[in-house]
Design a protein around this motif. Sequence first.
Motif, PDB file in Angstrom:
ATOM      1  N   ALA A   3       0.856  -1.288   0.103  1.00  0.00           N
ATOM      2  CA  ALA A   3      -0.036  -0.118  -0.244  1.00  0.00           C
ATOM      3  C   ALA A   3       0.980   1.220   0.075  1.00  0.00           C
ATOM      4  CB  ALA A   3      -0.903   0.095   1.351  1.00  0.00           C
ATOM      5  N   ARG A   4       1.907   1.384   0.761  1.00  0.00           N
ATOM      6  CA  ARG A   4       2.788   2.290   0.782  1.00  0.00           C
ATOM      7  C   ARG A   4       3.452   2.621  -0.504  1.00  0.00           C
ATOM      8  NH1 ARG A   4       4.112   5.038   5.338  1.00  0.00           N
ATOM      9  NH2 ARG A   4       6.373   5.345   4.497  1.00  0.00           N
ATOM     10  N   ILE A   5       3.799   1.583  -1.226  1.00  0.00           N
ATOM     11  CA  ILE A   5       4.549   1.698  -2.583  1.00  0.00           C
ATOM     12  C   ILE A   5       3.504   2.441  -3.426  1.00  0.00           C
ATOM     13  CG2 ILE A   5       5.653   0.283  -4.537  1.00  0.00           C
ATOM     14  CD1 ILE A   5       6.767  -1.263  -2.427  1.00  0.00           C
ATOM     15  N   VAL A   6       2.436   1.747  -3.527  1.00  0.00           N
ATOM     16  CA  VAL A   6       1.270   2.328  -4.677  1.00  0.00           C
ATOM     17  C   VAL A   6       1.061   3.789  -4.201  1.00  0.00           C
ATOM     18  CG1 VAL A   6      -1.143   2.096  -5.244  1.00  0.00           C
ATOM     19  CG2 VAL A   6       0.454  -0.006  -4.819  1.00  0.00           C
ATOM     20  N   ALA A   7       0.961   4.095  -2.909  1.00  0.00           N
ATOM     21  CA  ALA A   7       0.903   5.789  -2.653  1.00  0.00           C
ATOM     22  C   ALA A   7       2.000   6.544  -2.860  1.00  0.00           C
ATOM     23  CB  ALA A   7       0.316   5.904  -1.177  1.00  0.00           C
ATOM     24  N   GLY A   8       3.031   5.900  -3.239  1.00  0.00           N
ATOM     25  CA  GLY A   8       4.328   6.591  -3.487  1.00  0.00           C
ATOM     26  C   GLY A   8       4.924   7.159  -2.300  1.00  0.00           C
ATOM     27  N   LEU A   9       4.535   6.499  -1.147  1.00  0.00           N
ATOM     28  CA  LEU A   9       5.376   6.691   0.229  1.00  0.00           C
ATOM     29  C   LEU A   9       6.591   5.997   0.598  1.00  0.00           C
ATOM     30  CD1 LEU A   9       2.043   6.737   2.564  1.00  0.00           C
ATOM     31  CD2 LEU A   9       3.394   8.596   1.463  1.00  0.00           C
ATOM     32  N   ARG A  19       8.227  17.242  -7.301  1.00  0.00           N
ATOM     33  CA  ARG A  19       6.867  17.785  -7.760  1.00  0.00           C
ATOM     34  C   ARG A  19       6.160  16.902  -8.638  1.00  0.00           C
ATOM     35  NH1 ARG A  19       6.150  23.735 -11.066  1.00  0.00           N
ATOM     36  NH2 ARG A  19       4.097  23.622 -10.941  1.00  0.00           N
ATOM     37  N   ALA A  20       6.884  16.004  -9.389  1.00  0.00           N
ATOM     38  CA  ALA A  20       6.076  15.017 -10.315  1.00  0.00           C
ATOM     39  C   ALA A  20       5.133  14.008  -9.429  1.00  0.00           C
ATOM     40  CB  ALA A  20       6.847  14.388 -11.325  1.00  0.00           C
ATOM     41  N   LEU A  21       6.117  13.632  -8.357  1.00  0.00           N
ATOM     42  CA  LEU A  21       5.235  12.679  -7.532  1.00  0.00           C
ATOM     43  C   LEU A  21       4.104  13.388  -6.820  1.00  0.00           C
ATOM     44  CD1 LEU A  21       5.076   9.920  -6.034  1.00  0.00           C
ATOM     45  CD2 LEU A  21       6.873  10.830  -4.479  1.00  0.00           C
ATOM     46  N   ARG A  22       4.380  14.472  -6.076  1.00  0.00           N
ATOM     47  CA  ARG A  22       3.233  15.305  -5.573  1.00  0.00           C
ATOM     48  C   ARG A  22       2.141  15.491  -6.487  1.00  0.00           C
ATOM     49  NH1 ARG A  22       7.835  18.263  -3.531  1.00  0.00           N
ATOM     50  NH2 ARG A  22       6.971  19.986  -5.169  1.00  0.00           N
ATOM     51  N   GLU A  23       2.336  15.803  -7.742  1.00  0.00           N
ATOM     52  CA  GLU A  23       1.332  15.927  -8.563  1.00  0.00           C
ATOM     53  C   GLU A  23       0.391  14.671  -9.117  1.00  0.00           C
ATOM     54  OE1 GLU A  23       2.942  18.005 -11.931  1.00  0.00           O
ATOM     55  OE2 GLU A  23       3.075  19.664 -11.001  1.00  0.00           O
ATOM     56  N   ALA A  24       1.281  13.683  -8.919  1.00  0.00           N
ATOM     57  CA  ALA A  24       0.534  12.292  -9.278  1.00  0.00           C
ATOM     58  C   ALA A  24      -0.329  11.818  -8.045  1.00  0.00           C
ATOM     59  CB  ALA A  24       1.888  11.277  -9.477  1.00  0.00           C
ATOM     60  N   ARG A  25       0.154  12.087  -6.993  1.00  0.00           N
ATOM     61  CA  ARG A  25      -0.505  11.720  -5.745  1.00  0.00           C
ATOM     62  C   ARG A  25      -1.890  12.281  -5.583  1.00  0.00           C
ATOM     63  NH1 ARG A  25       3.348  11.553  -0.787  1.00  0.00           N
ATOM     64  NH2 ARG A  25       1.553  10.944   0.339  1.00  0.00           N
ATOM     65  N   ARG A  26      -2.048  13.482  -6.290  1.00  0.00           N
ATOM     66  CA  ARG A  26      -3.572  14.050  -6.245  1.00  0.00           C
ATOM     67  C   ARG A  26      -4.451  13.162  -6.672  1.00  0.00           C
ATOM     68  NH1 ARG A  26      -5.462  19.570  -9.644  1.00  0.00           N
ATOM     69  NH2 ARG A  26      -7.723  19.284  -9.255  1.00  0.00           N
ATOM     70  N   ASP A  27      -4.213  11.903  -7.520  1.00  0.00           N
ATOM     71  CA  ASP A  27      -5.050  11.008  -7.869  1.00  0.00           C
ATOM     72  C   ASP A  27      -5.281   9.665  -6.945  1.00  0.00           C
ATOM     73  OD1 ASP A  27      -6.471  11.671 -10.176  1.00  0.00           O
ATOM     74  OD2 ASP A  27      -4.496  11.477 -11.423  1.00  0.00           O
ATOM     75  N   ILE A  28      -4.526   9.817  -5.711  1.00  0.00           N
ATOM     76  CA  ILE A  28      -4.468   8.802  -4.770  1.00  0.00           C
ATOM     77  C   ILE A  28      -5.077   9.294  -3.365  1.00  0.00           C
ATOM     78  CG2 ILE A  28      -3.022   7.004  -3.679  1.00  0.00           C
ATOM     79  CD1 ILE A  28      -1.121   7.269  -5.975  1.00  0.00           C
ATOM     80  N   GLY A  29      -5.968   8.768  -2.862  1.00  0.00           N
ATOM     81  CA  GLY A  29      -6.240   8.963  -1.534  1.00  0.00           C
ATOM     82  C   GLY A  29      -6.071   7.816  -0.473  1.00  0.00           C
ATOM     83  N   PHE A  30      -5.704   8.146   0.695  1.00  0.00           N
ATOM     84  CA  PHE A  30      -5.206   7.167   1.636  1.00  0.00           C
ATOM     85  C   PHE A  30      -6.071   7.286   2.941  1.00  0.00           C
ATOM     86  CE2 PHE A  30      -1.414   4.465   1.707  1.00  0.00           C
ATOM     87  CZ  PHE A  30      -1.674   3.584   2.991  1.00  0.00           C
ATOM     88  N   LEU A  53      -6.454  19.845   0.095  1.00  0.00           N
ATOM     89  CA  LEU A  53      -6.712  20.965  -0.923  1.00  0.00           C
ATOM     90  C   LEU A  53      -5.649  22.166  -0.924  1.00  0.00           C
ATOM     91  CD1 LEU A  53     -10.454  21.514   0.009  1.00  0.00           C
ATOM     92  CD2 LEU A  53      -9.442  20.270  -1.827  1.00  0.00           C
ATOM     93  N   HIS A  54      -5.079  22.385   0.197  1.00  0.00           N
ATOM     94  CA  HIS A  54      -3.952  23.197   0.568  1.00  0.00           C
ATOM     95  C   HIS A  54      -2.630  22.475  -0.249  1.00  0.00           C
ATOM     96  CE1 HIS A  54      -5.873  26.302   2.880  1.00  0.00           C
ATOM     97  NE2 HIS A  54      -6.554  25.398   3.814  1.00  0.00           N
ATOM     98  N   ALA A  55      -2.516  21.505   0.070  1.00  0.00           N
ATOM     99  CA  ALA A  55      -1.459  20.500  -0.598  1.00  0.00           C
ATOM    100  C   ALA A  55      -1.412  20.708  -2.023  1.00  0.00           C
ATOM    101  CB  ALA A  55      -1.217  19.248  -0.072  1.00  0.00           C
ATOM    102  N   HIS A  56      -2.408  20.757  -2.826  1.00  0.00           N
ATOM    103  CA  HIS A  56      -2.316  20.763  -4.090  1.00  0.00           C
ATOM    104  C   HIS A  56      -2.880  21.950  -4.822  1.00  0.00           C
ATOM    105  CE1 HIS A  56      -1.573  16.355  -4.398  1.00  0.00           C
ATOM    106  NE2 HIS A  56      -2.671  16.154  -3.288  1.00  0.00           N
ATOM    107  N   GLY A  57      -2.995  22.755  -3.881  1.00  0.00           N
ATOM    108  CA  GLY A  57      -3.335  24.625  -4.268  1.00  0.00           C
ATOM    109  C   GLY A  57      -4.543  24.482  -5.061  1.00  0.00           C
ATOM    110  N   LEU A  58      -5.578  23.834  -4.128  1.00  0.00           N
ATOM    111  CA  LEU A  58      -6.969  23.763  -4.688  1.00  0.00           C
ATOM    112  C   LEU A  58      -8.060  24.519  -3.481  1.00  0.00           C
ATOM    113  CD1 LEU A  58      -7.213  19.980  -5.530  1.00  0.00           C
ATOM    114  CD2 LEU A  58      -6.888  21.924  -6.952  1.00  0.00           C
ATOM    115  N   TRP A  59      -7.294  25.375  -2.570  1.00  0.00           N
ATOM    116  CA  TRP A  59      -8.203  25.798  -1.613  1.00  0.00           C
ATOM    117  C   TRP A  59      -9.190  27.156  -2.152  1.00  0.00           C
ATOM    118  CZ3 TRP A  59     -10.742  24.816   2.872  1.00  0.00           C
ATOM    119  CH2 TRP A  59     -11.321  25.992   3.300  1.00  0.00           C
ATOM    120  N   ARG A  60      -8.332  27.886  -3.099  1.00  0.00           N
ATOM    121  CA  ARG A  60      -8.880  29.074  -3.437  1.00  0.00           C
ATOM    122  C   ARG A  60     -10.165  28.867  -4.357  1.00  0.00           C
ATOM    123  NH1 ARG A  60      -3.707  33.285  -4.518  1.00  0.00           N
ATOM    124  NH2 ARG A  60      -3.007  33.024  -2.511  1.00  0.00           N
TER     125      ARG A  60
END
Length: 264
Positions: free
Chosen positions: A52-58, A78-89, A112-119
């Motif tokens: 599970a941790r590997i799939v989540a990129g952790l 940054r590429a990993l952070r962007e990809a992890r927007r598609d993964i919830g845990f 939402l804050h982590a991915h710049g979506l709050w605004r």
Amino acid sequence: MTGRHTAPVLEVQGVGKHHRGRRTLREVSFTVAPGTTVAVVGESGSGKSTLARIVAGLDRPDTGRVLLRGKPLPRRGRALREARRDIGFVFQDPYASLDPRFTVEQTVAEPLHAHGLWRDGGRERVRELLNAVGMGSAPAHAYPGEFSGGQRQRLCLARALAARPRLVICDEPTSALDVCVQAQILNLLMDLQESLGISYLFITHDLHVVRRISDEAVVLTAGRVTQHGPTRRVIAAPQDPATRTLPDTAWAGARFPPPASGAP
């Protein structure tokens, strides 16, 4: 559970992992289709949470690769952070996985804050999510310590869904809850899948959970896939002796859909 069959949301291809000189995963491969649930089941120490941790990129695999929506999961930056927007845990322990210093709103808004979506309507999104998980009456400025274990796990689920992921990884999300609340959380997960079309990678050691929530089951034994296929087939004819020793709980009066035709 649904029967949609299109390009996979997740592909795990020959993933292997060593930890402290011991091989914890060995050539693990499977896919998760959109709108479906794949359960990874096995005894304690079988490698489920490592996977599970590997799939989540952790964590990173030593061999093999993970593809998310057809693209290799980046290893860092940054590429990993962007990809992890598609993964919830959703983690196992709702008491340990919530920061006691965060309010309800801050907890759910964290992705939402982590991915710049709050605004882009963040506060409205938080309220929408709380309503979706049955926590619409929770005060936005309350703290996790004011809620029960089941309510905290609902907050964890709302947080996992905040960035509209395609895949949600559930690592034993009901094992720390009493049996009545376990049934409620599983029902909620199935309802959300039906309404949102999300996919689940569901980590568990309980065959009853596997039978009721998953379309396919992957059995891990000592880090190796010993059986993989439609859930009803895996449960009806387990090929690994260890599978027969796993718990198979049941909840009186729980609202579960009937098993698929021909299922035990």
